[in-house]
Design a protein around this motif. Structure first.
Motif, PDB file in Angstrom:
ATOM      1  N   LYS A 236      13.693  74.437  23.190  1.00  0.00           N
ATOM      2  CA  LYS A 236      12.550  73.562  23.442  1.00  0.00           C
ATOM      3  C   LYS A 236      11.381  73.821  22.486  1.00  0.00           C
ATOM      4  CE  LYS A 236      13.447  72.787  28.372  1.00  0.00           C
ATOM      5  NZ  LYS A 236      12.873  72.849  29.742  1.00  0.00           N
ATOM      6  N   PHE A 237      11.507  74.825  21.613  1.00  0.00           N
ATOM      7  CA  PHE A 237      10.412  75.122  20.692  1.00  0.00           C
ATOM      8  C   PHE A 237      10.270  73.988  19.671  1.00  0.00           C
ATOM      9  CE2 PHE A 237      11.096  80.021  21.103  1.00  0.00           C
ATOM     10  CZ  PHE A 237      10.613  79.964  22.397  1.00  0.00           C
ATOM     11  N   PRO A 238       9.058  73.608  19.330  1.00  0.00           N
ATOM     12  CA  PRO A 238       8.848  72.527  18.350  1.00  0.00           C
ATOM     13  C   PRO A 238       8.949  73.006  16.907  1.00  0.00           C
ATOM     14  CG  PRO A 238       6.735  73.248  19.191  1.00  0.00           C
ATOM     15  CD  PRO A 238       7.776  74.032  19.956  1.00  0.00           C
ATOM     16  N   TYR A 239       9.998  73.764  16.607  1.00  0.00           N
ATOM     17  CA  TYR A 239      10.254  74.178  15.229  1.00  0.00           C
ATOM     18  C   TYR A 239      10.530  72.961  14.352  1.00  0.00           C
ATOM     19  CZ  TYR A 239      11.151  79.059  16.813  1.00  0.00           C
ATOM     20  OH  TYR A 239      11.071  80.322  17.332  1.00  0.00           O
ATOM     21  N   GLU A 240      10.407  73.148  13.054  1.00  0.00           N
ATOM     22  CA  GLU A 240      10.840  72.126  12.109  1.00  0.00           C
ATOM     23  C   GLU A 240      12.373  72.119  12.094  1.00  0.00           C
ATOM     24  OE1 GLU A 240      11.649  69.318  10.027  1.00  0.00           O
ATOM     25  OE2 GLU A 240       9.467  69.619  10.103  1.00  0.00           O
ATOM     26  N   ARG A 241      12.975  70.986  12.478  1.00  0.00           N
ATOM     27  CA  ARG A 241      14.431  70.910  12.653  1.00  0.00           C
ATOM     28  C   ARG A 241      15.140  70.177  11.521  1.00  0.00           C
ATOM     29  NH1 ARG A 241      15.453  74.977  16.099  1.00  0.00           N
ATOM     30  NH2 ARG A 241      14.447  74.716  18.134  1.00  0.00           N
ATOM     31  N   ARG A 242      14.408  69.743  10.498  1.00  0.00           N
ATOM     32  CA  ARG A 242      15.063  69.050   9.375  1.00  0.00           C
ATOM     33  C   ARG A 242      15.456  70.077   8.311  1.00  0.00           C
ATOM     34  NH1 ARG A 242      10.330  65.111   7.799  1.00  0.00           N
ATOM     35  NH2 ARG A 242       9.235  67.044   8.379  1.00  0.00           N
ATOM     36  N   PRO A 243      16.742  70.171   7.992  1.00  0.00           N
ATOM     37  CA  PRO A 243      17.175  71.139   6.979  1.00  0.00           C
ATOM     38  C   PRO A 243      16.546  70.920   5.616  1.00  0.00           C
ATOM     39  CG  PRO A 243      19.041  70.321   8.250  1.00  0.00           C
ATOM     40  CD  PRO A 243      17.867  69.472   8.625  1.00  0.00           C
ATOM     41  N   TYR A 248      12.422  74.937   7.979  1.00  0.00           N
ATOM     42  CA  TYR A 248      13.551  74.668   8.884  1.00  0.00           C
ATOM     43  C   TYR A 248      14.021  75.910   9.630  1.00  0.00           C
ATOM     44  CZ  TYR A 248      18.448  73.741  10.190  1.00  0.00           C
ATOM     45  OH  TYR A 248      19.639  73.623  10.854  1.00  0.00           O
ATOM     46  N   LEU A 249      14.246  75.725  10.924  1.00  0.00           N
ATOM     47  CA  LEU A 249      14.911  76.723  11.762  1.00  0.00           C
ATOM     48  C   LEU A 249      16.028  76.020  12.527  1.00  0.00           C
ATOM     49  CD1 LEU A 249      11.955  78.891  13.144  1.00  0.00           C
ATOM     50  CD2 LEU A 249      13.824  79.677  11.690  1.00  0.00           C
ATOM     51  N   ALA A 250      17.225  76.554  12.422  1.00  0.00           N
ATOM     52  CA  ALA A 250      18.390  75.973  13.079  1.00  0.00           C
ATOM     53  C   ALA A 250      18.306  76.201  14.588  1.00  0.00           C
ATOM     54  CB  ALA A 250      19.666  76.589  12.512  1.00  0.00           C
ATOM     55  N   PRO A 251      19.091  75.467  15.368  1.00  0.00           N
ATOM     56  CA  PRO A 251      19.015  75.562  16.839  1.00  0.00           C
ATOM     57  C   PRO A 251      19.179  76.978  17.389  1.00  0.00           C
ATOM     58  CG  PRO A 251      20.243  73.620  16.233  1.00  0.00           C
ATOM     59  CD  PRO A 251      19.971  74.359  14.948  1.00  0.00           C
TER      60      PRO A 251
END
Length: 347
Positions: A236-243, A248-251
């Motif tokens: 649920k963390f709002p990390y940057e999810r775009r590679p 970017y941080l993966a799931p």
């Protein structure tokens, strides 16, 4: 006969004079020794005389209950990370003891805040409450970056505390304020680097202090857990999810979600953080990418790879509109209630 009497009398006089000299010398040495104990020695023990003997007595700040390694003062929270960094909560440290360790080191605490555009309205309260709670008794230099230097409020500061105002351009978008923070923090640190014993904390101006923020927060690289996510799974963390982004941080990656509004540490450690985040931010921008939460996203990426040496609990950046959770015994620093539509340009 007369000659023998004179010799005996002279011998007696010399003995008496010798005893008096020895007594005076010992009395002077004891007084001089007590007067010349340095501040550093006084931190370890005070010398007191009992009769003709000297005894070491621990000063008051070293007289406290025996600590335990099998039973902590807090059992409702975790006080250490998996990489063995302390997590600072109320009740996990002795403030008097810690201050007595750090104050003799003659360190300076630097704080940076950005009061750009309408955010200048929060500066007065920030500065006033910092005087009451932020590293009280230490040397503190607060750098204010603003495009409205004439509106910086006059605030009476204690001895050893300074306010330095730096002019910055007006931002057209609130994201621009966020984007330039790492660059300006890097520049300030490079001015201060010759004295690498000093510390820096980078703080949001739209916040205020409610309680002590002091030497317990000092460390090499210091992060603050976000009050909105510290109970959540990292999915649920709002990390940057775009590679495609350098933030970017993966799931399955990441430890905690850290605040962009409060972080710090030793000058050289924060310098490396700011320089790295700035480089990655600018490299993303050249490719038309802006991370989900600007520098906060890059900060979280950095902190995952370069583990902080100390983690501060949400006490160190709460939100005024949030009721306290049971494990939060005190709020030390907190974002004030505000209407973003009124203060952010092109929000």
């Amino acid at each position: 006969m007369i000659h023998l009497i004179n010799v005996k009398s002279l011998t007696a006089v010399l003995v008496i004079l010798g005893v008096l000299f020895l007594y005076s010398f010992l009395s002077y040495s004891r007084t001089s020794h007590q007067q010349n104990i340095t501040a550093e020695n006084r931190l370890s023990a005070d010398v007191v005389a009992v009769g003709n003997e000297f005894h070491l007595v621990a000063p008051e700040h070293l007289q406290y209950e025996q600590p335990s390694i099998v039973q902590g003062s807090r059992i409702d929270v975790v006080a250490v990370t998996p990489w063995l960094a302390p997590i600072v909560w109320e009740g996990t440290f002795n403030p008097v003891l810690l201050d007595s360790i750090y104050k003799p080191k003659n360190i300076t605490i630097i704080a940076t805040v950005f009061a750009v555009g309408k955010y200048i309205m929060f500066l007065k309260r920030f500065l006033e409450t910092a005087e009451q709670h932020f590293f009280v008794g230490f040397k503190v230099h607060i750098y204010v970056f603003t495009d409205r230097p004439n509106e910086v409020p006059p605030v009476t500061m204690a001895s050893g505390r300074r306010l330095i105002v730096r002019l910055v351009p007006t931002a057209k978008r609130w994201q621009e304020i966020s984007a330039r923070r790492m660059e300006l923090i890097q520049m300030v640190i490079e001015e201060q680097l010759p004295n690498n014993r000093n510390y820096i904390f980078c703080l949001d101006v739209d916040s205020q202090f409610h309680g002590r923020w002091g030497s317990e927060s000092l460390g090499g690289l210091v992060a603050v857990t976000h009050p909105g996510y510290y109970r959540d799974p990292r999915s649920k963390f709002p990390y940057e999810r775009r590679p495609s982004s350098r933030a970017y941080l993966a799931p399955r990656e990441g430890d905690f979600y850290y605040c962009g509004g409060a972080f710090g540490g030793l000058l050289q450690e924060v310098h490396h953080l700011a320089k790295t985040c700035r480089h990655n931010f600018e490299a993303d921008a050249q490719e038309g990418i802006e991370a989900a939460w600007q520098e906060e996203s890059h900060l979280n990426r950095y902190m995952w790879i370069n583990k902080p040496s100390k983690v501060l609990s949400p006490e160190y950046l709460w939100q005024d509109f949030k009721p306290r959770n049971p494990e939060v015994h005190i709020v030390r620093f907190s974002g004030v209630v505000k209407n973003y539509a009124d203060i952010r340009p092109n929000a």
